[in-house]
Write a protein that holds these residues in place. Structure first.
Motif, PDB file in Angstrom:
ATOM      1  N   THR A 214      41.684  41.155  35.194  1.00  0.00           N
ATOM      2  CA  THR A 214      41.970  39.785  35.602  1.00  0.00           C
ATOM      3  C   THR A 214      41.079  39.452  36.786  1.00  0.00           C
ATOM      4  O   THR A 214      41.133  40.111  37.827  1.00  0.00           O
TER       5      THR A 214
ATOM      6  N   THR B   5      49.150  27.993  38.798  1.00  0.00           N
ATOM      7  CA  THR B   5      48.041  28.914  38.541  1.00  0.00           C
ATOM      8  C   THR B   5      48.265  30.266  39.224  1.00  0.00           C
ATOM      9  O   THR B   5      47.778  31.291  38.749  1.00  0.00           O
TER      10      THR B   5
ATOM     11  N   VAL C  13      43.022  30.028  41.097  1.00  0.00           N
ATOM     12  CA  VAL C  13      44.329  29.814  41.710  1.00  0.00           C
ATOM     13  C   VAL C  13      44.220  28.690  42.732  1.00  0.00           C
ATOM     14  O   VAL C  13      43.512  28.813  43.744  1.00  0.00           O
TER      15      VAL C  13
ATOM     16  N   VAL D 239      41.094  33.393  36.286  1.00  0.00           N
ATOM     17  CA  VAL D 239      42.094  32.414  36.713  1.00  0.00           C
ATOM     18  C   VAL D 239      41.675  31.839  38.061  1.00  0.00           C
ATOM     19  O   VAL D 239      41.443  32.579  39.024  1.00  0.00           O
TER      20      VAL D 239
ATOM     21  N   ALA E 241      48.102  33.761  37.290  1.00  0.00           N
ATOM     22  CA  ALA E 241      47.328  34.922  37.738  1.00  0.00           C
ATOM     23  C   ALA E 241      48.192  36.175  37.805  1.00  0.00           C
ATOM     24  O   ALA E 241      47.764  37.272  37.413  1.00  0.00           O
TER      25      ALA E 241
ATOM     26  N   VAL F  81      40.241  36.748  39.598  1.00  0.00           N
ATOM     27  CA  VAL F  81      40.910  35.631  40.260  1.00  0.00           C
ATOM     28  C   VAL F  81      40.011  35.056  41.341  1.00  0.00           C
ATOM     29  O   VAL F  81      39.332  35.780  42.072  1.00  0.00           O
TER      30      VAL F  81
ATOM     31  N   VAL G 207      49.570  38.232  44.201  1.00  0.00           N
ATOM     32  CA  VAL G 207      49.018  38.769  42.947  1.00  0.00           C
ATOM     33  C   VAL G 207      48.932  40.286  43.009  1.00  0.00           C
ATOM     34  O   VAL G 207      49.263  40.985  42.042  1.00  0.00           O
TER      35      VAL G 207
END
Length: 355
Positions: A101, A87, A82, A80, A91, A103, A116
């Motif tokens: 994940t 976004t 951001v 992702v 995330a 980021v 996050v």
């Protein structure tokens, strides 16, 4: 345990083999590429991470770019980028639900990463943050005290890989503390003592290890506990005379007189747990001094010279707070015995007698 992935996608082809060899040698957790062929020969100890738009039939961990939240149920791992509120929410949702994940953040602020990390707290998956360099990696691994589980960095060469591996090893191991028995308290007259002010709060059972001899240290208490006539200063340790050794990270010592803003010391609690703290200021002033002489069960003499005042404190077993001017022979203190002698602060197995 924190981990790192290295990203081969922008590594120059001339450096690629050396970077891969360095990753294997330094036990980097994962290698990322967009060409499956670059991952096929990696040993099974390294996670092979393939960036792809669609899943492929391979043993690689496949990361897909995530653009919409309704795709979450079809993914186990996602990337992702951001750049805005939408976004950022994407995330957070991914970090709460996916196995991995990854980021990346468009803006230099760490506020989105904090959000996050908070959203992912307690989730079973792993959060991997893209970093530009080693300096950013060190910051990202400590954001909100928890930090990202892992970092993804594109190294310029093999030396970057080895430096990244060393960065991951900077977690502070526990120390085995010992119980010292006070033998004498001697009043010495005027001397120069150092207060160590850190950029963090100490907990009630924490302090720093200080001693006149490199072979042994006493756990000096922070000013976290209430005192009459003055406010608490939970960032401060009234640590001792300027000649004293203070234990820092990586089993290295400094003289108290050497500490400066930005120096590192170890906070140590009554159970021996440690963490690295940054010194904000070291304050030296002339004060009346006293010397505490104590002995370990192994018959090692430990000495500490501190300010001769009731509000200066050391810690005893169980984190008991003791005022130095009230110490009596037979009282018990917490301390640490160093297994090696010291040369310029570094441990070395040589003969050395201190008195």
């Amino acid at each position: 345990m924190k981990f790192a992935w290295i990203d081969l996608r922008t590594v120059p082809e001339a450096n690629r083999t050396a970077v891969i060899d360095a990753a294997v040698h330094s036990k980097i957790a994962g290698v990322v590429a967009n060409d499956p062929a670059l991952l096929d020969d990696l040993p099974p100890t390294i996670t092979r991470v393939l960036f792809a738009d669609v899943p492929v039939d391979s043993p690689h961990l496949v990361i897909e770019a995530l653009h919409e939240q309704d795709r979450l149920d079809r993914l186990s791992t996602a990337f992702v980028q951001v750049s805005d509120d939408r976004t950022l929410k994407l995330a957070c949702a991914a970090a709460e639900r996916l196995d991995h994940t990854v980021v990346a953040f468009t803006d230099p602020t760490k506020i989105p990463l904090e959000i996050v990390i908070a959203a992912a707290h307690g989730a079973p998956g792993k959060l991997v943050t893209v970093v530009a360099d080693l300096v950013e990696a060190a910051i990202v691994l400590e954001v909100l005290e928890h930090g990202s589980d892992g970092v993804l960095m594109a190294p310029k060469d093999a030396s970057d890989v080895f430096k990244l591996a060393r960065l991951l090893e900077t977690t502070s191991p526990p120390l085995t503390l010992t119980t010292l028995t006070v033998e004498a308290v001697t009043h010495n007259g005027l001397g120069d003592r150092v207060c160590v002010d850190t950029a963090s709060h100490f907990r009630e059972d924490e302090g720093i290890l200080v001693g006149s001899f490199s072979s042994g240290f006493v756990l000096c208490c922070s000013e976290t506990h209430p005192l009459p006539y003055m406010p608490t200063r939970p960032f401060r340790v009234n640590a001792g005379a300027l000649h004293s050794y203070v234990l820092g990270p990586a089993n290295r010592t400094n003289y108290l007189s050497e500490l400066r803003s930005g120096s590192k010391v170890l906070a140590v609690d009554a159970a021996g747990h440690t963490r690295e703290l940054t010194v904000g200021r070291a304050k030296l002033e002339s004060r009346p001094m006293l010397t505490i002489t104590a002995r370990s069960p192994e018959n090692v003499e430990v000495s500490l010279m501190v300010q001769d005042d009731w509000h200066v404190r050391v810690l005893g077993p169980g984190g008991k707070v003791r005022n130095v001017t009230e110490l009596q022979p037979g009282d018990e203190l917490l301390g640490y015995l160093a297994p090696e002698q010291r040369h310029v602060g570094l441990p070395i197995g040589e003969f050395c007698k201190e008195s």
